[in-house]
Scaffold this motif. Structure first.
Motif, PDB file in Angstrom:
ATOM      1  N   ASP A   1      12.066  -7.873 -41.316  1.00 29.43           N
ATOM      2  CA  ASP A   1      12.095  -9.288 -41.716  1.00 29.43           C
ATOM      3  C   ASP A   1      10.686  -9.880 -41.687  1.00 29.43           C
ATOM      4  O   ASP A   1      10.298 -10.645 -42.571  1.00 29.43           O
ATOM      5  N   ILE A   2       9.910  -9.521 -40.662  1.00 30.21           N
ATOM      6  CA  ILE A   2       8.529 -10.002 -40.542  1.00 30.21           C
ATOM      7  C   ILE A   2       7.697  -9.469 -41.707  1.00 30.21           C
ATOM      8  O   ILE A   2       6.936 -10.205 -42.334  1.00 30.21           O
ATOM      9  N   TYR A   3       7.853  -8.203 -42.008  1.00 24.63           N
ATOM     10  CA  TYR A   3       7.149  -7.573 -43.129  1.00 24.63           C
ATOM     11  C   TYR A   3       7.467  -8.324 -44.418  1.00 24.63           C
ATOM     12  O   TYR A   3       6.562  -8.693 -45.179  1.00 24.63           O
ATOM     13  N   ASP A   4       8.752  -8.586 -44.661  1.00 25.04           N
ATOM     14  CA  ASP A   4       9.165  -9.318 -45.860  1.00 25.04           C
ATOM     15  C   ASP A   4       8.592 -10.730 -45.880  1.00 25.04           C
ATOM     16  O   ASP A   4       8.160 -11.212 -46.927  1.00 25.04           O
ATOM     17  N   ASP A   5       8.566 -11.396 -44.719  1.00 25.50           N
ATOM     18  CA  ASP A   5       7.979 -12.742 -44.639  1.00 25.50           C
ATOM     19  C   ASP A   5       6.505 -12.716 -45.021  1.00 25.50           C
ATOM     20  O   ASP A   5       6.028 -13.588 -45.748  1.00 25.50           O
TER      21      ASP A   5
ATOM     22  N   SER B   1      -5.495 -13.151 -42.521  1.00 22.41           N
ATOM     23  CA  SER B   1      -5.221 -14.575 -42.652  1.00 22.41           C
ATOM     24  C   SER B   1      -4.198 -14.840 -43.739  1.00 22.41           C
ATOM     25  O   SER B   1      -4.298 -14.309 -44.845  1.00 22.41           O
ATOM     26  N   ILE B   2      -3.201 -15.618 -43.381  1.00 19.96           N
ATOM     27  CA  ILE B   2      -2.302 -16.238 -44.347  1.00 19.96           C
ATOM     28  C   ILE B   2      -2.396 -17.718 -44.044  1.00 19.96           C
ATOM     29  O   ILE B   2      -1.904 -18.164 -43.009  1.00 19.96           O
ATOM     30  N   PRO B   3      -3.111 -18.473 -44.884  1.00 15.60           N
ATOM     31  CA  PRO B   3      -3.335 -19.888 -44.558  1.00 15.60           C
ATOM     32  C   PRO B   3      -2.036 -20.577 -44.191  1.00 15.60           C
ATOM     33  O   PRO B   3      -1.031 -20.358 -44.861  1.00 15.60           O
TER      34      PRO B   3
ATOM     35  N   ILE C   1       2.057 -14.079 -49.265  1.00 18.22           N
ATOM     36  CA  ILE C   1       0.833 -13.799 -50.024  1.00 18.22           C
ATOM     37  C   ILE C   1       0.748 -14.815 -51.147  1.00 18.22           C
ATOM     38  O   ILE C   1       1.634 -14.896 -51.998  1.00 18.22           O
ATOM     39  N   ILE C   2      -0.317 -15.620 -51.135  1.00 16.52           N
ATOM     40  CA  ILE C   2      -0.368 -16.763 -52.048  1.00 16.52           C
ATOM     41  C   ILE C   2      -1.069 -16.469 -53.374  1.00 16.52           C
ATOM     42  O   ILE C   2      -0.902 -17.210 -54.332  1.00 16.52           O
ATOM     43  N   TYR C   3      -1.824 -15.401 -53.451  1.00 15.65           N
ATOM     44  CA  TYR C   3      -2.553 -15.115 -54.680  1.00 15.65           C
ATOM     45  C   TYR C   3      -1.752 -14.152 -55.556  1.00 15.65           C
ATOM     46  O   TYR C   3      -1.456 -13.028 -55.135  1.00 15.65           O
ATOM     47  N   PRO C   4      -1.404 -14.577 -56.777  1.00 12.65           N
ATOM     48  CA  PRO C   4      -0.574 -13.723 -57.651  1.00 12.65           C
ATOM     49  C   PRO C   4      -1.171 -12.338 -57.877  1.00 12.65           C
ATOM     50  O   PRO C   4      -0.441 -11.352 -57.915  1.00 12.65           O
ATOM     51  N   GLU C   5      -2.501 -12.247 -58.011  1.00 16.39           N
ATOM     52  CA  GLU C   5      -3.118 -10.935 -58.263  1.00 16.39           C
ATOM     53  C   GLU C   5      -2.911  -9.994 -57.073  1.00 16.39           C
ATOM     54  O   GLU C   5      -2.793  -8.780 -57.240  1.00 16.39           O
TER      55      GLU C   5
END
Length: 153
Positions: free
Chosen positions: A100-104, A15-17, A109-113
Protein backbone atom coordinates in the motif's frame (compact mmCIF):
# COMPACT_ATOMS: atom_id res chain seq x y z
CA UNK A 1 26.16 16.92 7.81
CA UNK A 2 27.97 16.86 11.15
CA UNK A 3 25.74 18.47 13.81
CA UNK A 4 27.79 17.66 16.95
CA UNK A 5 30.81 15.63 18.07
CA UNK A 6 29.01 12.31 17.55
CA UNK A 7 25.85 13.13 15.56
CA UNK A 8 25.32 13.35 11.81
CA UNK A 9 22.28 14.07 9.64
CA UNK A 10 21.68 12.70 6.15
CA UNK A 11 18.94 14.82 4.61
CA UNK A 12 17.10 15.08 1.33
CA UNK A 13 17.40 11.41 0.39
CA UNK A 14 14.08 11.42 -1.45
CA UNK A 15 11.39 14.00 -1.77
CA UNK A 16 7.71 14.02 -2.56
CA UNK A 17 6.67 17.62 -1.92
CA UNK A 18 6.14 18.69 0.78
CA UNK A 19 7.93 15.73 2.43
CA UNK A 20 11.63 14.94 2.48
CA UNK A 21 13.35 11.83 3.83
CA UNK A 22 15.93 12.45 6.55
CA UNK A 23 17.96 10.05 8.66
CA UNK A 24 21.06 10.20 10.79
CA UNK A 25 23.64 8.35 12.78
CA UNK A 26 25.49 8.58 16.07
CA UNK A 27 29.12 7.50 16.13
CA UNK A 28 30.74 5.94 19.18
CA UNK A 29 34.23 4.53 19.54
CA UNK A 30 33.12 0.96 18.66
CA UNK A 31 29.64 1.12 17.17
CA UNK A 32 27.58 3.45 15.04
CA UNK A 33 23.84 3.73 15.64
CA UNK A 34 21.99 4.52 12.43
CA UNK A 35 18.66 6.22 13.09
CA UNK A 36 16.11 5.20 10.45
CA UNK A 37 16.87 3.45 7.17
CA UNK A 38 15.25 5.80 4.68
CA UNK A 39 12.54 5.04 2.14
CA UNK A 40 14.22 2.28 0.17
CA UNK A 41 17.27 0.09 -0.34
CA UNK A 42 19.13 2.87 -2.16
CA UNK A 43 18.47 5.39 0.62
CA UNK A 44 19.78 2.91 3.17
CA UNK A 45 22.88 2.30 1.07
CA UNK A 46 23.57 6.05 1.06
CA UNK A 47 23.08 6.39 4.83
CA UNK A 48 25.34 3.41 5.49
CA UNK A 49 28.04 4.78 3.17
CA UNK A 50 28.10 8.10 5.01
CA UNK A 51 28.29 6.32 8.37
CA UNK A 52 31.16 4.12 7.19
CA UNK A 53 33.01 7.14 5.79
CA UNK A 54 33.04 8.69 9.28
CA UNK A 55 34.21 5.59 11.18
CA UNK A 56 34.86 2.60 8.88
CA UNK A 57 36.07 0.34 11.71
CA UNK A 58 32.77 0.53 13.61
CA UNK A 59 30.07 -2.10 13.67
CA UNK A 60 26.60 -0.72 12.96
CA UNK A 61 23.20 -1.00 14.62
CA UNK A 62 19.98 0.33 13.10
CA UNK A 63 17.01 1.68 15.02
CA UNK A 64 13.63 2.47 13.43
CA UNK A 65 11.91 5.34 15.23
CA UNK A 66 8.45 4.81 13.73
CA UNK A 67 6.57 2.60 11.26
CA UNK A 68 6.38 5.03 8.31
CA UNK A 69 8.11 3.83 5.15
CA UNK A 70 10.66 6.65 5.19
CA UNK A 71 11.89 5.36 8.55
CA UNK A 72 12.03 1.64 7.82
CA UNK A 73 11.72 1.17 4.04
CA UNK A 74 15.47 0.63 3.70
CA UNK A 75 15.68 -2.09 6.34
CA UNK A 76 16.34 -4.79 3.73
CA UNK A 77 19.76 -3.28 2.97
CA UNK A 78 20.81 -3.52 6.63
CA UNK A 79 19.22 -6.95 7.00
CA UNK A 80 21.24 -8.19 4.00
CA UNK A 81 24.44 -6.96 5.69
CA UNK A 82 23.57 -8.78 8.95
CA UNK A 83 23.17 -5.51 10.87
CA UNK A 84 20.82 -5.76 13.88
CA UNK A 85 17.61 -3.76 13.48
CA UNK A 86 15.88 -2.39 16.58
CA UNK A 87 12.45 -0.83 16.84
CA UNK A 88 9.48 -0.35 19.13
CA UNK A 89 7.60 -3.61 19.51
CA UNK A 90 4.45 -2.11 17.96
CA UNK A 91 5.90 -0.78 14.68
CA UNK A 92 5.94 -4.04 12.72
CA UNK A 93 4.09 -3.88 9.41
CA UNK A 94 2.74 -6.52 7.06
CA UNK A 95 3.77 -7.07 3.45
CA UNK A 96 0.32 -5.85 2.40
CA UNK A 97 0.84 -2.57 4.26
CA UNK A 98 4.18 -2.14 2.53
CA UNK A 99 2.58 -2.67 -0.89
CA UNK A 100 0.00 0.00 0.00
CA UNK A 101 2.88 2.36 0.84
CA UNK A 102 4.58 1.53 -2.46
CA UNK A 103 1.34 2.27 -4.33
CA UNK A 104 0.91 5.55 -2.41
CA UNK A 105 4.40 6.67 -3.41
CA UNK A 106 3.73 5.79 -7.03
CA UNK A 107 0.53 7.87 -7.00
CA UNK A 108 2.44 10.74 -5.35
CA UNK A 109 4.90 11.17 -8.21
CA UNK A 110 3.88 14.58 -9.51
CA UNK A 111 5.84 14.83 -12.75
CA UNK A 112 4.15 13.05 -15.70
CA UNK A 113 7.50 12.26 -17.37
CA UNK A 114 8.59 10.42 -14.20
CA UNK A 115 5.38 8.40 -14.13
CA UNK A 116 5.80 7.56 -17.82
CA UNK A 117 9.34 6.28 -17.13
CA UNK A 118 8.06 4.21 -14.20
CA UNK A 119 10.48 5.92 -11.80
CA UNK A 120 9.03 4.00 -8.87
CA UNK A 121 10.76 0.86 -10.17
CA UNK A 122 14.10 2.63 -9.84
CA UNK A 123 13.25 4.23 -6.50
CA UNK A 124 12.32 0.87 -4.98
CA UNK A 125 14.96 -1.27 -6.74
CA UNK A 126 16.08 -4.15 -4.46
CA UNK A 127 13.73 -2.93 -1.70
CA UNK A 128 12.00 -5.61 0.36
CA UNK A 129 10.08 -4.89 3.48
CA UNK A 130 11.82 -6.08 6.66
CA UNK A 131 10.56 -5.46 10.19
CA UNK A 132 12.95 -4.86 13.10
CA UNK A 133 14.38 -8.12 14.44
CA UNK A 134 15.03 -6.73 17.93
CA UNK A 135 11.87 -5.47 19.61
CA UNK A 136 12.23 -2.66 22.13
CA UNK A 137 9.47 -2.92 24.73
CA UNK A 138 11.09 -1.04 27.62
CA UNK A 139 13.64 1.72 28.15
CA UNK A 140 16.88 0.39 26.67
CA UNK A 141 20.56 1.32 26.84
CA UNK A 142 22.59 1.05 23.63
CA UNK A 143 26.36 1.01 24.20
CA UNK A 144 28.42 2.51 21.38
CA UNK A 145 31.74 2.10 23.20
CA UNK A 146 32.55 5.47 24.71
CA UNK A 147 28.92 6.57 24.51
CA UNK A 148 25.74 5.10 26.00
CA UNK A 149 22.39 6.04 24.55
CA UNK A 150 19.13 5.57 26.38
CA UNK A 151 16.11 4.75 24.25
CA UNK A 152 13.02 5.93 26.12
CA UNK A 153 9.58 4.55 25.37
Amino acid sequence: MNVSDHCYVVSGLYSIPPWMVNAGFIVGSEQTLIVDSGLCYLSAQTIFSYAMAVKPSNDCILINTEPHSDHMGGNSFFHDKGIPIYGHHQICRSDEEFMDIYDDHNRSIIYPECKTRNDEKYIFAKTRFINPDNAINKDTIIDLGDLELKVLL
